[in-house]
Design a protein around this motif. Sequence first.
Motif, PDB file in Angstrom:
ATOM      1  N   GLY A  36       3.252  -5.892  -1.193  1.00  0.00           N
ATOM      2  CA  GLY A  36       2.988  -4.630  -1.897  1.00  0.00           C
ATOM      3  C   GLY A  36       1.521  -4.286  -2.041  1.00  0.00           C
ATOM      4  O   GLY A  36       1.167  -3.311  -2.694  1.00  0.00           O
ATOM      5  N   VAL A  37       0.632  -5.082  -1.419  1.00  0.00           N
ATOM      6  CA  VAL A  37      -0.806  -4.795  -1.563  1.00  0.00           C
ATOM      7  C   VAL A  37      -1.302  -3.806  -0.504  1.00  0.00           C
ATOM      8  O   VAL A  37      -2.473  -3.431  -0.496  1.00  0.00           O
ATOM      9  CB  VAL A  37      -1.659  -6.089  -1.498  1.00  0.00           C
ATOM     10  CG1 VAL A  37      -1.279  -7.044  -2.622  1.00  0.00           C
ATOM     11  CG2 VAL A  37      -1.532  -6.778  -0.147  1.00  0.00           C
ATOM     12  N   GLY A  38      -0.409  -3.415   0.419  1.00  0.00           N
ATOM     13  CA  GLY A  38      -0.797  -2.441   1.441  1.00  0.00           C
ATOM     14  C   GLY A  38      -1.109  -3.069   2.788  1.00  0.00           C
ATOM     15  O   GLY A  38      -1.741  -2.445   3.644  1.00  0.00           O
ATOM     16  N   LYS A  39      -0.614  -4.277   3.013  1.00  0.00           N
ATOM     17  CA  LYS A  39      -0.897  -4.976   4.279  1.00  0.00           C
ATOM     18  C   LYS A  39      -0.367  -4.188   5.479  1.00  0.00           C
ATOM     19  O   LYS A  39      -1.097  -3.965   6.452  1.00  0.00           O
ATOM     20  CB  LYS A  39      -0.268  -6.379   4.214  1.00  0.00           C
ATOM     21  CG  LYS A  39      -0.196  -7.112   5.524  1.00  0.00           C
ATOM     22  CD  LYS A  39       0.660  -8.335   5.400  1.00  0.00           C
ATOM     23  CE  LYS A  39       2.019  -8.071   4.826  1.00  0.00           C
ATOM     24  NZ  LYS A  39       2.868  -7.148   5.614  1.00  0.00           N
ATOM     25  N   SER A  40       0.912  -3.756   5.412  1.00  0.00           N
ATOM     26  CA  SER A  40       1.479  -3.021   6.560  1.00  0.00           C
ATOM     27  C   SER A  40       0.781  -1.686   6.759  1.00  0.00           C
ATOM     28  O   SER A  40       0.562  -1.245   7.895  1.00  0.00           O
ATOM     29  CB  SER A  40       2.974  -2.765   6.359  1.00  0.00           C
ATOM     30  OG  SER A  40       3.647  -3.980   6.249  1.00  0.00           O
ATOM     31  N   THR A  41       0.432  -1.043   5.649  1.00  0.00           N
ATOM     32  CA  THR A  41      -0.285   0.234   5.740  1.00  0.00           C
ATOM     33  C   THR A  41      -1.609   0.024   6.460  1.00  0.00           C
ATOM     34  O   THR A  41      -1.973   0.792   7.359  1.00  0.00           O
ATOM     35  CB  THR A  41      -0.534   0.791   4.310  1.00  0.00           C
ATOM     36  OG1 THR A  41       0.723   0.876   3.640  1.00  0.00           O
ATOM     37  CG2 THR A  41      -1.198   2.138   4.341  1.00  0.00           C
ATOM     38  N   ASN A 196      -7.763  -3.329  -0.937  1.00  0.00           N
ATOM     39  CA  ASN A 196      -7.002  -2.076  -0.979  1.00  0.00           C
ATOM     40  C   ASN A 196      -6.710  -1.718  -2.438  1.00  0.00           C
ATOM     41  O   ASN A 196      -6.761  -2.580  -3.312  1.00  0.00           O
ATOM     42  CB  ASN A 196      -5.704  -2.250  -0.180  1.00  0.00           C
ATOM     43  CG  ASN A 196      -4.979  -0.923   0.022  1.00  0.00           C
ATOM     44  OD1 ASN A 196      -5.593   0.147   0.035  1.00  0.00           O
ATOM     45  ND2 ASN A 196      -3.667  -0.990   0.183  1.00  0.00           N
ATOM     46  N   PRO A 233      -9.428   3.230  -1.554  1.00  0.00           N
ATOM     47  CA  PRO A 233      -9.037   3.615  -2.923  1.00  0.00           C
ATOM     48  C   PRO A 233      -7.521   3.735  -3.068  1.00  0.00           C
ATOM     49  O   PRO A 233      -6.805   3.799  -2.063  1.00  0.00           O
ATOM     50  CB  PRO A 233      -9.692   4.987  -3.075  1.00  0.00           C
ATOM     51  CG  PRO A 233      -9.728   5.534  -1.687  1.00  0.00           C
ATOM     52  CD  PRO A 233      -9.905   4.361  -0.753  1.00  0.00           C
ATOM     53  N   ASP A 235      -4.758   6.075  -3.329  1.00  0.00           N
ATOM     54  CA  ASP A 235      -4.804   7.461  -2.863  1.00  0.00           C
ATOM     55  C   ASP A 235      -3.371   7.937  -2.624  1.00  0.00           C
ATOM     56  O   ASP A 235      -2.665   7.395  -1.774  1.00  0.00           O
ATOM     57  CB  ASP A 235      -5.621   7.493  -1.553  1.00  0.00           C
ATOM     58  CG  ASP A 235      -5.684   8.894  -0.950  1.00  0.00           C
ATOM     59  OD1 ASP A 235      -5.008   9.802  -1.467  1.00  0.00           O
ATOM     60  OD2 ASP A 235      -6.410   9.053   0.044  1.00  0.00           O
TER      61      ASP A 235
HETATM   62  P1  ADP Z   1       2.738  -4.601   1.985  1.00  0.00           P
HETATM   63  O1  ADP Z   1       2.806  -4.557   3.471  1.00  0.00           O
HETATM   64  O2  ADP Z   1       1.557  -5.365   1.491  1.00  0.00           O
HETATM   65  O3  ADP Z   1       4.011  -5.041   1.338  1.00  0.00           O
HETATM   66  P2  ADP Z   1       2.759  -1.699   2.162  1.00  0.00           P
HETATM   67  O4  ADP Z   1       1.737  -1.412   3.192  1.00  0.00           O
HETATM   68  O5  ADP Z   1       4.192  -1.638   2.559  1.00  0.00           O
HETATM   69  O6  ADP Z   1       2.461  -3.100   1.460  1.00  0.00           O
HETATM   70  O7  ADP Z   1       2.458  -0.723   0.952  1.00  0.00           O
HETATM   71  C1  ADP Z   1       3.254  -0.733  -0.228  1.00  0.00           C
HETATM   72  C2  ADP Z   1       3.208   0.660  -0.860  1.00  0.00           C
HETATM   73  O8  ADP Z   1       1.898   0.936  -1.331  1.00  0.00           O
HETATM   74  C3  ADP Z   1       3.566   1.765   0.117  1.00  0.00           C
HETATM   75  O9  ADP Z   1       4.310   2.747  -0.577  1.00  0.00           O
HETATM   76  C4  ADP Z   1       2.213   2.342   0.511  1.00  0.00           C
HETATM   77  O10 ADP Z   1       2.285   3.731   0.844  1.00  0.00           O
HETATM   78  C5  ADP Z   1       1.426   2.158  -0.771  1.00  0.00           C
HETATM   79  N1  ADP Z   1      -0.009   2.032  -0.552  1.00  0.00           N
HETATM   80  C6  ADP Z   1      -0.638   1.188   0.301  1.00  0.00           C
HETATM   81  N2  ADP Z   1      -1.961   1.360   0.237  1.00  0.00           N
HETATM   82  C7  ADP Z   1      -2.184   2.353  -0.680  1.00  0.00           C
HETATM   83  C8  ADP Z   1      -3.347   3.007  -1.192  1.00  0.00           C
HETATM   84  N3  ADP Z   1      -4.564   2.673  -0.787  1.00  0.00           N
HETATM   85  N4  ADP Z   1      -3.164   3.971  -2.115  1.00  0.00           N
HETATM   86  C9  ADP Z   1      -1.939   4.317  -2.545  1.00  0.00           C
HETATM   87  N5  ADP Z   1      -0.821   3.742  -2.106  1.00  0.00           N
HETATM   88  C10 ADP Z   1      -0.925   2.769  -1.188  1.00  0.00           C
END
Ligand code: ADP
Length: 345
Positions: A36-41, A196, A233, A235
Amino acid sequence: MACNSSNQELQAQDQKINNFLQNVNHKIIVMSGKGGVGKSTVATNLAVFLSNQGYKVGLLDVDVHGPSVAGLLGLTGLRINTIGDQFQPYHYSDNLKVISIQGLLDQPDDPLIWRGPVKIGIIRQFLADVNWGPLDFLIIDSPPGTGDEPLTVAQTVTGCQAVIVTTPQEIALADVRKSIQFCQKVNLPVLGIIENMSGFVCPSCGNMHAIFKSGGGEKTAANYNLTFLGQLPIDPSVVTAGDAGQSIDTLSSQTKEKMQHIVEQLLQKLPNKQKGVDKTMKIAIPVVQGKLCIHFGHCEQFAIITVADGKIVKQETLTPPPHERTSHFTTAWRKSFLRCPLRHT
Ligand code: ADP
């Protein structure tokens, strides 16, 4: 390949994996300590930004239990097709090919209930049996933590390096420290850390609010003498773009700029940043009367095979100049034809 494959089968698969990896300039696994930290994003955005800059990129999602890459790129109906015995990656764009575990599911919401050996087997297949072609970058999105998937990548993908994504608060950083030590133990060099969800600029008052704190990723990088690649940020446009599968198209300009900065920092860390790997190989096979000759320098002829994108595109036969004692071949001959087999032309 089943998990009880014979040694011979595993060796043959190792060979295929090595053949593929030799044609990839940079292999990067994107890891995180926590989900949930945004790794895949971040992994997806890295792949899209690099491919938009002209690099040939493969994006491999090995997050078996929570594959997100397909959704983030709007490939919800993604199915993995095969031609012959090869998986075909999805061509997201001219420069970006994608393979995700998601593509093996009958229904998008089906869970994968797999134990370690099956997960290891499928990751190896995605490295051995996918028609990736030569790549500048292979970006691998792995699940959070230090389990089977990152371990398989670390042990299988020779030359792989890690990018670690974290959020700034202590509870996430505690797990990042584990990820860093995992990398040290399995000899996976860390290219850098990305922080992130670092602060939120309120659209009403314009002030920055450090909702999950700020600066923890940078401090952790400094503590371990690692490169800090940059901050992104919190966002809302990231959530909207991700949910809509629009990747970077609808990101705010602020996040795009920060992401671009991260990509530049990353590129600075890498040698050989030339774009667009040469897709063509010429292989010279020494032959006598149409059969393989064991004496490379004494053969009658060379069968010259030109391979592009993994396929034979041209075959020709060339007769070398007569064998000389002091020099096997003239300089001109060497220059024109005698490239090392399996080396890019
Ligand atoms: P992980 O791969 O670490 O589990 P995800 O990339 O799936 O995390 O991201 C989890 C959620 O957080 C998604 O809904 C994504 O859109 C959101 N998210 C990721 N980075 C940001 C950011 N910088 N600002 C706002 N939301 C974010």
